[in-house]
Design a protein around this motif. Sequence first.
Motif, PDB file in Angstrom:
ATOM      1  N   LYS A 329       0.808  -1.222   0.000  1.00 36.89           N
ATOM      2  CA  LYS A 329       0.000   0.000   0.000  1.00 36.89           C
ATOM      3  C   LYS A 329       0.843   1.275   0.000  1.00 36.89           C
ATOM      4  N   VAL A 330       2.068   1.184   0.575  1.00 41.08           N
ATOM      5  CA  VAL A 330       2.951   2.353   0.648  1.00 41.08           C
ATOM      6  C   VAL A 330       4.298   1.959   0.043  1.00 41.08           C
ATOM      7  N   HIS A 360      -1.703   6.925  -5.926  1.00 46.39           N
ATOM      8  CA  HIS A 360      -1.371   8.337  -5.730  1.00 46.39           C
ATOM      9  C   HIS A 360       0.147   8.460  -5.741  1.00 46.39           C
ATOM     10  N   ALA A 362       3.418  10.879  -5.294  1.00 50.19           N
ATOM     11  CA  ALA A 362       3.824  12.139  -4.660  1.00 50.19           C
ATOM     12  C   ALA A 362       5.325  12.307  -4.759  1.00 50.19           C
ATOM     13  N   ILE A 436       0.123  12.439   3.288  1.00 45.93           N
ATOM     14  CA  ILE A 436       0.055  11.714   2.010  1.00 45.93           C
ATOM     15  C   ILE A 436       0.027  10.206   2.251  1.00 45.93           C
ATOM     16  N   VAL A 437       0.863   9.721   3.184  1.00 44.43           N
ATOM     17  CA  VAL A 437       0.882   8.284   3.488  1.00 44.43           C
ATOM     18  C   VAL A 437      -0.493   7.826   3.993  1.00 44.43           C
ATOM     19  N   LYS A 439      -3.204   8.465   2.819  1.00 42.78           N
ATOM     20  CA  LYS A 439      -4.058   8.136   1.676  1.00 42.78           C
ATOM     21  C   LYS A 439      -4.059   6.634   1.391  1.00 42.78           C
ATOM     22  N   ALA A 440      -3.066   5.910   1.966  1.00 39.57           N
ATOM     23  CA  ALA A 440      -2.967   4.469   1.731  1.00 39.57           C
ATOM     24  C   ALA A 440      -4.164   3.701   2.281  1.00 39.57           C
ATOM     25  N   GLU A 443      -5.933   3.842  -1.329  1.00 38.56           N
ATOM     26  CA  GLU A 443      -5.223   3.665  -2.594  1.00 38.56           C
ATOM     27  C   GLU A 443      -3.753   3.364  -2.316  1.00 38.56           C
ATOM     28  N   VAL A 445       0.053   4.319  -2.385  1.00 42.79           N
ATOM     29  CA  VAL A 445       0.809   5.572  -2.384  1.00 42.79           C
ATOM     30  C   VAL A 445       2.245   5.278  -2.790  1.00 42.79           C
ATOM     31  N   ILE A 447       5.907   7.223  -3.307  1.00 49.25           N
ATOM     32  CA  ILE A 447       6.612   8.476  -2.992  1.00 49.25           C
ATOM     33  C   ILE A 447       8.058   8.347  -3.417  1.00 49.25           C
TER      34      ILE A 447
END
Length: 584
Positions: A329-330, A360, A362, A436-437, A439-440, A443, A445, A447
């Motif tokens: 997820k991240v 997403h 970033a 931002i993390v 958001k996982a 969705e 993420v 980075i």
Amino acid sequence: MDKLFNPEIINLTQYIFFTGKGGVGKTSTACATAVTLADNGKKVLLVSTDPASNLQDVFGVELNNKGTSIKEVPNLEIVNLDPEEAAREYREYVLAPYKGKLPKSVIDNMEEQLSGSCTVEIAAFNEFSSFITDKSIKKKYDHIIFDTAPTGHTLRMLQLPSAWSNFISESTHGASCLGQLSGLEDKKEMYKEAVHTLSNKEITTLILVSRPEYSPLKEAERASLELKDIGISNQILVINGVLKEDNENDEISSSLYYRQQSALKNLPEHLKNLEAYAIPLRSYNVTGIDNVRLLLKKDIKKEDNNKLKKEPLKGVKSLIEDLYLSKKKVIFLMGKGGVGKTTLAATIAMGLSEKGTKVHLATTDPAAHLKFVINEENNNLTLSKIDERIELKKYREEVLKKAGENMSEDDIAYIEEDLRSPCTQEIAVFRAFADIVAKAENEVVVIDTAPTGHTLLLLASTQSYNKEISRSEGDIPQSVLKLLPRLKNEKETEVIIVTLPEATPVYEAERLQKDLKRSGINNKWWIVNSSLLAANTKSDFLKLKAKSEIQWINKVNQISLGNFAVIPWNSGELKGVNLKKLIK
């Protein structure tokens, strides 16, 4: 750029410091300079304080911190200091008076504060200050050459009054690298003399080493200005790895040549004022006395006999497939500046989104060029950018406002310098990063950079960021509270380490992995970017250069347990649909 770097005809001072971005060839250039001067009858001492130093490989002998004579070069002696060991000894020295008197949690806090790159550099400076100030060494050698110079940030810290207080045990201001100098009161005068020697242009020359590429040249300009600001102005620029001519029969050789020429024509403004020299690109690894001697003289056709230990080489498609199947997820991409994290983050994000995954993407890239990299409609992919300058400005203002309530001007000056450290920049973007993390939840993420293991440990052990948030906002955001546990969950988070197929970038990436392990963060995948070996070059010269990459690809294979992808050196501009060329 016509002038070649030749120490035989350049008027070099007694003390010579080499500095530059990791992987630009500092060590090779320093070694070649030392050997050239020694071959010309000069008594030379070469001192390395580079944590990624491969001096033992270069000279093929065991080195130590006392000094080793080189049989093939009678006038040369080498001292190889281990800054990591120096930093460990320094931490013990600083913490010893507090152990048994302060709670364990406070000692752990202090220990992590003394585990960052700033402390390593200061410990290294502590080691080689004796070489700068020792009168017998000055008398014995014609040239004392240092492979790696201290940064302007470190030197400014050495000159601050509050650096000599008990700052580490008193400060709670929340900045990133507290009190690295607190245990060095007894060496204040030696440091003062060392800094004075560095700024004396009659006896000291600073050599900025770069490559003919945008990122290393900008880094060289930044370092040059930082050092000039504190009086170190006797600087020359050496640009290493310049391809001498365009090979019209090979697209890769032509593209490399024109890319380098473009970087040299658009040299950063400040660097245009420096005396500049070039070292041509060599096809061989600079290891062994013979190759060191040749570096500043000529190229030779010397084929590398290493064989790949894993074939065929995987592309990024295998990595994307693994990330997709494991439902990560991240996804972070980590590595030194200039290795291609942003482009590869975009490639991975695009690859996952094309499998129907909501992604997403970033970036904290100051150039913010993701919007140029991703230039096509994609309903599964969204973009955002963390502006480091804005986040850093906000964080500095918060910390200084709090510090100004009860601290002296000297201590505030120390904090202001501390806030210029690399660790502080990571902490400053932490709030936006955490958001931002978060958001996982809904969705994937991706980075293009992440806080280092040291910074994450620092945040975990001191909760300095959380304290600052609670002071300024009254509560701690859920995104911050959830971040560290999420990063340590290997089922959810993957850190991909990006490197280049060269000595220093691989050694630095290996240290980065160890740093992550200390903080409990998983790393499975590596990417070796910009490989000539994986490219289809027709140039005989570049084919030889490509074979010199094999030992570093084999090293990555060993460290990653075979979980690595190799990206070919690409002659075109990678953006939009062209990113799909990498997904194969």
